[in-house]
Motif scaffolding. Structure first.
Motif, PDB file in Angstrom:
ATOM      1  N   GLU A 151       0.857 -30.060   7.405  1.00 55.58           N
ATOM      2  CA  GLU A 151       0.520 -31.233   6.588  1.00 55.58           C
ATOM      3  C   GLU A 151       0.841 -32.486   7.410  1.00 55.58           C
ATOM      4  O   GLU A 151       1.540 -32.410   8.418  1.00 55.58           O
ATOM      5  CB  GLU A 151       1.345 -31.219   5.294  1.00 55.58           C
ATOM      6  N   PRO A 152       0.375 -33.632   6.939  1.00 54.11           N
ATOM      7  CA  PRO A 152       0.636 -34.845   7.728  1.00 54.11           C
ATOM      8  C   PRO A 152       2.122 -35.021   8.055  1.00 54.11           C
ATOM      9  O   PRO A 152       2.461 -35.402   9.166  1.00 54.11           O
ATOM     10  CB  PRO A 152       0.114 -35.960   6.827  1.00 54.11           C
ATOM     11  N   ASN A 153       2.978 -34.710   7.120  1.00 55.62           N
ATOM     12  CA  ASN A 153       4.398 -34.902   7.392  1.00 55.62           C
ATOM     13  C   ASN A 153       5.163 -33.614   7.615  1.00 55.62           C
ATOM     14  O   ASN A 153       6.386 -33.587   7.570  1.00 55.62           O
ATOM     15  CB  ASN A 153       5.041 -35.705   6.263  1.00 55.62           C
ATOM     16  N   SER A 154       4.434 -32.563   7.824  1.00 56.06           N
ATOM     17  CA  SER A 154       5.086 -31.281   8.000  1.00 56.06           C
ATOM     18  C   SER A 154       4.370 -30.488   9.086  1.00 56.06           C
ATOM     19  O   SER A 154       3.376 -29.820   8.832  1.00 56.06           O
ATOM     20  CB  SER A 154       5.058 -30.538   6.654  1.00 56.06           C
ATOM     21  N   GLY A 155       4.875 -30.629  10.317  1.00 57.82           N
ATOM     22  CA  GLY A 155       4.267 -29.935  11.443  1.00 57.82           C
ATOM     23  C   GLY A 155       5.226 -28.883  11.976  1.00 57.82           C
ATOM     24  O   GLY A 155       5.260 -27.758  11.488  1.00 57.82           O
ATOM     25  N   SER A 156       6.053 -29.299  12.934  1.00 56.95           N
ATOM     26  CA  SER A 156       7.057 -28.365  13.449  1.00 56.95           C
ATOM     27  C   SER A 156       7.948 -27.859  12.320  1.00 56.95           C
ATOM     28  O   SER A 156       8.344 -26.699  12.299  1.00 56.95           O
ATOM     29  CB  SER A 156       7.923 -29.061  14.503  1.00 56.95           C
ATOM     30  N   ASP A 157       8.258 -28.737  11.411  1.00 53.05           N
ATOM     31  CA  ASP A 157       9.091 -28.348  10.269  1.00 53.05           C
ATOM     32  C   ASP A 157       8.186 -27.832   9.152  1.00 53.05           C
ATOM     33  O   ASP A 157       7.992 -28.479   8.119  1.00 53.05           O
ATOM     34  CB  ASP A 157       9.884 -29.580   9.807  1.00 53.05           C
ATOM     35  N   MET A 181      -3.575 -30.393   7.113  1.00 54.95           N
ATOM     36  CA  MET A 181      -4.102 -31.139   8.268  1.00 54.95           C
ATOM     37  C   MET A 181      -4.302 -30.213   9.435  1.00 54.95           C
ATOM     38  O   MET A 181      -3.595 -29.216   9.565  1.00 54.95           O
ATOM     39  CB  MET A 181      -3.080 -32.207   8.622  1.00 54.95           C
ATOM     40  N   TRP A 182      -5.240 -30.589  10.324  1.00 56.33           N
ATOM     41  CA  TRP A 182      -5.461 -29.832  11.564  1.00 56.33           C
ATOM     42  C   TRP A 182      -5.881 -28.402  11.296  1.00 56.33           C
ATOM     43  O   TRP A 182      -5.413 -27.485  11.962  1.00 56.33           O
ATOM     44  CB  TRP A 182      -4.174 -29.780  12.415  1.00 56.33           C
ATOM     45  N   GLU A 222     -12.305 -33.786  12.931  1.00 52.52           N
ATOM     46  CA  GLU A 222     -11.417 -34.600  13.761  1.00 52.52           C
ATOM     47  C   GLU A 222     -12.034 -34.790  15.152  1.00 52.52           C
ATOM     48  O   GLU A 222     -12.632 -33.859  15.693  1.00 52.52           O
ATOM     49  CB  GLU A 222     -10.065 -33.894  13.968  1.00 52.52           C
ATOM     50  N   ILE A 403       0.876 -27.289  22.291  1.00 49.94           N
ATOM     51  CA  ILE A 403       1.178 -27.982  21.029  1.00 49.94           C
ATOM     52  C   ILE A 403       1.115 -27.049  19.829  1.00 49.94           C
ATOM     53  O   ILE A 403       2.014 -27.056  18.994  1.00 49.94           O
ATOM     54  CB  ILE A 403       0.204 -29.183  20.841  1.00 49.94           C
ATOM     55  N   THR A 407       5.182 -25.953  18.978  1.00 49.28           N
ATOM     56  CA  THR A 407       5.173 -26.667  20.263  1.00 49.28           C
ATOM     57  C   THR A 407       6.058 -25.904  21.256  1.00 49.28           C
ATOM     58  O   THR A 407       6.911 -25.101  20.865  1.00 49.28           O
ATOM     59  CB  THR A 407       5.730 -28.094  20.125  1.00 49.28           C
ATOM     60  N   ASN A 408       5.860 -26.169  22.523  1.00 46.81           N
ATOM     61  CA  ASN A 408       6.683 -25.468  23.511  1.00 46.81           C
ATOM     62  C   ASN A 408       8.161 -25.845  23.390  1.00 46.81           C
ATOM     63  O   ASN A 408       9.030 -25.038  23.724  1.00 46.81           O
ATOM     64  CB  ASN A 408       6.154 -25.730  24.920  1.00 46.81           C
ATOM     65  N   GLU A 409       8.436 -27.034  22.886  1.00 47.17           N
ATOM     66  CA  GLU A 409       9.836 -27.393  22.645  1.00 47.17           C
ATOM     67  C   GLU A 409      10.426 -26.454  21.591  1.00 47.17           C
ATOM     68  O   GLU A 409      11.499 -25.884  21.765  1.00 47.17           O
ATOM     69  CB  GLU A 409       9.966 -28.847  22.167  1.00 47.17           C
ATOM     70  N   ILE A 410       9.700 -26.330  20.478  1.00 40.70           N
ATOM     71  CA  ILE A 410      10.188 -25.471  19.392  1.00 40.70           C
ATOM     72  C   ILE A 410      10.326 -24.032  19.887  1.00 40.70           C
ATOM     73  O   ILE A 410      11.322 -23.360  19.615  1.00 40.70           O
ATOM     74  CB  ILE A 410       9.208 -25.546  18.185  1.00 40.70           C
TER      75      ILE A 410
END
Ligand code: FAD
Ligand code: FAD
Lengths: 596, 596
Positions: A151-157, A181-182, A222, A403, A407-410
């Protein structure tokens, strides 16, 4: 197959050795698997490669029709059980399909979103009625699937999503409202796996939502940097009525579903990266053999040969790790089923078991690919920047892989986090070997110890030592930082680097060892060079990452002792990496293609 | 300005020390220069940033009209002599303009092609009549310029072009025929600098060609990965009649012109990279401070802080080197003019003198920028891949910089080649210090040597040692490989890496030392951290590149001795680079912008 096979548990590679005979290598694919591979290659040649521009223009109806054709050929059903119209092939066969199709740019993304995150939640978590209803249609491609988590405010989390599901008064339907989203395949999907929270639940619940349930609207496509042909939409759910029987698994089990499905997505992303990068390497070799400057083919220049060798090395290395892990998943599945577990559950458990490896392969695969497309552009010179030549698309399309699917960080954070958690739970005995390393540090090195013998004794020793380095550093970090380690992301990143490099390097070594046993040293001299190159690079990376980590949490005598240990564990005999790269490049250039 | 200033010759940094007081640092720009800077910033804000999409769509007439506006503001005339309608500012002022405008995406490319490779050949090589006719119009922007060197089969090997110039029967005109490729500003330029070979000449000759001379046709605009708003054309010359008086400089002097103009282009590319990357860093910091996941701004996460600190570090480092070299060019010019040399010739000589530094700045600037845009994308997560958010454009636009103005491979080769040639010609005494290092290697280290004292004594010692490492390796490579060294590109790349890192790290150190003298340590604690981070990274790079080089050409005892020397020269005290990066990140995040 092999009864005496010793399989390690997931993550155990960091504390135990594996024998070459126990790993699967891609050279062992059988006739049938190679035929499936050929089918995929032919499909790309006939349907996808000639249409890349049209696909990227999102030509109305084109992508769904390609999916239909792929469906007709059975490419969407490779590892779907036969009772649902699939071919019931094992995990590594589906990895092989993902690998080859990986070269298909946006089409690869559409296909893998459909067969992976779109289909698998139902296959693995659906009840019989749900599977009966959806899987055959998804397996044939009659219906296409998408996965709505972000969602817009919920990606990695991902578990923080705000989309709500509320049971209607009649108790027949959940009304879903929220913004996703996405969403890949959003523009043409018939079925959406939607994650939402029922009432004030803390955790997500998953639902199977059909396009025609009502209350679904979308933003236009998009505009993206790459994979322009992959449909990506924002989707709005506005009191979308979902029959209660379309809840997937149990209430509040959605996050668990999301995570488990992502494990599969991650290792498959690595497989797809191998396929795309192999294509880029082939294209780059061809160009380097054709293009002349200063009166010479540019493939004659050391600067270019370096790149070609390095590209092949990284591809070969990641490939070794990917199919090794894939087979581990297959083996674990077989064991679980043999012990009486239900097939769907065994599928999930077997990838969950190797979640650390899946995360490593996601990160190393996507970074390998970004390196390879970058050098591909560079080898093309000005033409690398032209949208009419192939490298531009490869470069732009590649970039998403670091991404999505976490993401690679996560994923780097997860690699360490999952290992440590398993250690804490006692599933993985990290303590004993870490303490052994610690006491080895205190002792005087035994210079008279008998040299190991056998194939690649020196290389195996290096891998062992690198694992010791990893254990020393991770062990000390845990001890020193205790509860705050989770916040020390830089150190976690260093440790993840060490673990990942060691896993990939060890996989490469095991593959080459097995290859020698099968074909003899002469036939695989290039692979031996590749393995040594990657191993040397791994040693250097481990040394750097280790030093950075140690310097950041230790001090004084303790630091000095560990730095000394690190030097000892990363000590190698001088190796002429330039000549090895030259030999690899020579083989590539003579074959005029990736030849390993 | 400073009379007692000791300026080194070009390339001499590798064998000599520089004092902090003798370098120029960007913090020393004066009121007037800062006003020019402000004008550029305002121009971008008003005219360029709001129009990036329109520019990238190549909207008819837009780019030329922006150039006109820039011309009205004087931005095309900063370092044009006053007699030609310019402001006669020094080189570093024009660098500052290039830096700031560098953030302007395609516009920056158009402007710098016009003012650089388009205008400078006439300014520096034109005769009085040519300058009188063209320069005022180019300085005002009434006429726009392009530079036609590259051909389909002649890119890196620029002197191999096939375009021909044949004197007509009347002896009044050269008839130019041939195909040029990748011509920036091609679509709207009024004046072309065209390189062609007269008859069967071995070397190129340069001509000033006006759009309306006849016989010129073009292909449509190239479709490119990035800088889509920059006009790029293939241009066909078909018996294009060029008056004999439009030959630039002398017959067969064209390659020399091309090379010398490229020196300026290279250092300016570095300057432009600083400006673009500063913008990307600002954007990334803003986003990291805004975007929250897991209940925290992502700028709170170590993984993100690492990136921000690293981005700032590399930018600061390359900036230090760029303006240091820019001032060296200015000083050399002043000296040459004072000694009686003609201004145009002095301009050329002064950049030629620092050609090694120009090449370093081109390579380090473009690679710094690619790193920064890549991390910029990553910090944005999924939004990094969106064409509606700023990172996508930055990522695509950046990629050209490693390709044009000489690919980074060619520039790396040049760095070493130019240094060695100067050594061979006796212009640079590389031998004595290389031999001194060689005998130092043989001797027992003097552990009792008095420790150096003063600001950054330890850091200066490191730089000295790294230079020794470079000299040891380059010296041994020359001796061992002699005539074949030119073919050992991998080794040349290793050596170029060492030289470049050392130059940039030394420049950073000198800048910070000068800053401390001006402002005191407390005021520049972030810069001190940055310098130490970059220095540590440099040490690690030198060690790796050095080891790779040595292992590839030396053997046995000699190899062991040099490896030991390398270890000695790259030995440093443990440094907690994580904490340093955290401190830098903290300052960036608090300032919510790049603040150095
Ligand atoms: C083309 C495309 C297709 C996609 N397809 C789908 C799809 O089909 N279905 C779907 O559900 N989603 C899809 N996604 C979404 C994708 O999974 C997310 O973009 C991804 O998970 C990252 O989330 P985000 O974009 O919100 O970035 P953020 O989570 O905001 O991350 C921004 C940055 O912060 C970092 N970060 C975040 N949290 C932490 C932390 N705790 N520690 C350290 N660093 C952190 C990230 O690594 C990243 O660098 C797609 C995205 C794209 C761009
Ligand atoms: C957008 C754009 C704008 C441009 N603008 C202009 C312009 O305004 N005017 C103009 O004249 N030109 C322009 N150029 C051309 C540009 O300068 C060339 O593309 C560049 O010099 C590289 O040449 P090439 O493309 O032929 O690559 P090639 O020379 O074919 O190089 C291909 C690869 O081989 C490598 N290589 C080549 N020779 C060697 C060697 N001896 N040793 C090791 N490696 C080698 C290169 O590094 C590269 O990796 C532009 C190009 C682009 C893409």
């Amino acid at each position: 197959m092999q009864n005496e096979k010793q399989s390690l548990k997931g993550g155990e590679f960091i504390i135990k050795e594996t024998e070459a005979k126990d790993v699967f290598i891609p050279e062992e694919f059988d006739e049938e698997q190679l035929m499936i591979k050929k089918t995929c290659e032919d499909f790309l040649e006939a349907e996808v490669f000639p249409n890349l521009d049209r696909i990227d223009k999102l030509e109305e109806g084109l992508m769904p029709s390609l999916m239909d054709k792929a469906g007709e050929l059975g490419l969407l059903a490779v590892s779907i059980p036969e009772e649902y119209g699939g071919f019931g092939k094992n995990f590594n066969t589906s990895m092989l399909v993902t690998d080859v199709i990986g070269a298909g740019h946006s089409f690869a993304v559409a296909l893998s979103a459909h067969t992976g995150i779109g289909t698998l939640p139902i296959l693995y978590y659906g009840n019989t009625a749900q599977k009966d209803k959806y899987i055959p249609k998804l397996a044939s491609g009659e219906w296409k699937a998408a996965y709505c988590l972000t969602e817009p405010n919920s990606g990695s989390d991902a578990n923080s999503g705000k989309t709500k599901a509320v049971l209607n008064a009649e108790g027949t339907h959940y009304l879903i409202s929220g913004q996703k989203m996405w969403i890949t395949n959003g523009g043409f999907a018939d079925v959406f796996i939607v994650f939402a929270k029922i009432d004030d639940d803390k955790n997500l619940t998953a639902f199977i939502v059909e396009k025609d349930f009502g209350g679904i609207t979308m933003n236009p496509e998009e505009h993206k940097m790459g994979i322009k042909g992959s449909s990506t939409r924002q989707i709005f759910f506005n009191d979308c009525p979902v029959p209660v029987e379309n809840m997937l698994s149990e209430r509040e089990n959605g996050f668990k579903i999301a995570v488990n499905i992502l494990n599969i997505g991650r290792i498959k992303l690595g497989a797809a990266a191998i396929g795309s990068s192999r294509k880029v390497i082939n294209t780059a070799i061809n160009y380097a053999n054709e293009r002349a400057q200063f009166g010479l083919q540019i493939s004659k220049f050391g600067a270019i040969r370096y790149k070609l060798a390095e590209m092949a090395t990284r591809n070969f290395a990641v490939e070794s790790a990917t199919y090794r892990a894939g087979q581990n998943v297959d083996d674990a599945y077989e064991r679980l089923v043999a012990s009486g577990m239900d097939s769907a559950k065994a599928k999930l458990k077997s990838t969950e078991e190797f979640a650390v490896e899946c995360a490593i392969i996601k990160v190393w695969g996507s970074e390998m690919l970004d390196y390879i497309v970058d050098e591909g552009v560079q080898i093309y010179g000005g033409m690398g920047f032209s949208a009419e030549a192939p490298m531009d698309r490869a470069y732009r399309d590649s970039r998403i892989n670091r991404i999505f699917e976490g993401t690679n960080e996560i994923n780097r954070l997860l690699i360490v986090d999952m290992l440590l958690k398993r250690g804490m739970k006692g599933e993985l005995d990290l303590m004993t070997p870490a303490q052994a390393v610690a006491s080895e540090l205190m002792s005087i090195p035994d210079f008279n110890a008998a040299e190991d013998e056998g194939t690649f004794a020196a290389e195996k020793k290096i891998i062992k030592n690198l694992k010791k380095a990893g254990l020393m550093i991770a062990g000390a970090a845990v001890q020193k930082l205790m509860m705050t380690l989770a916040k020390e992301q830089e150190i976690l990143m260093n440790i993840a680097d060490i673990i990942g490099y060691v896993y990939v390097a060890e996989s490469t070594l095991l593959r080459v060892e097995k290859l020698i046993a099968q074909k003899g040293e002469n036939a695989v001299s290039g692979q031996i060079d590749i393995m040594r190159i990657y191993l040397q690079e791994t040693v250097d990376k481990v040394h750097l990452a280790g030093k950075e980590a140690l310097n950041s949490f230790a001090e004084g005598d303790e630091l000095n002792m560990m730095l000394m240990g690190l030097r000892r564990f990363t000590k190698t005999a001088p190796f002429n990496i330039k000549d090895a790269r030259q030999r690899v490049a020579k083989q590539l250039i003579e074959a005029n293609k990736y030849c390993y």
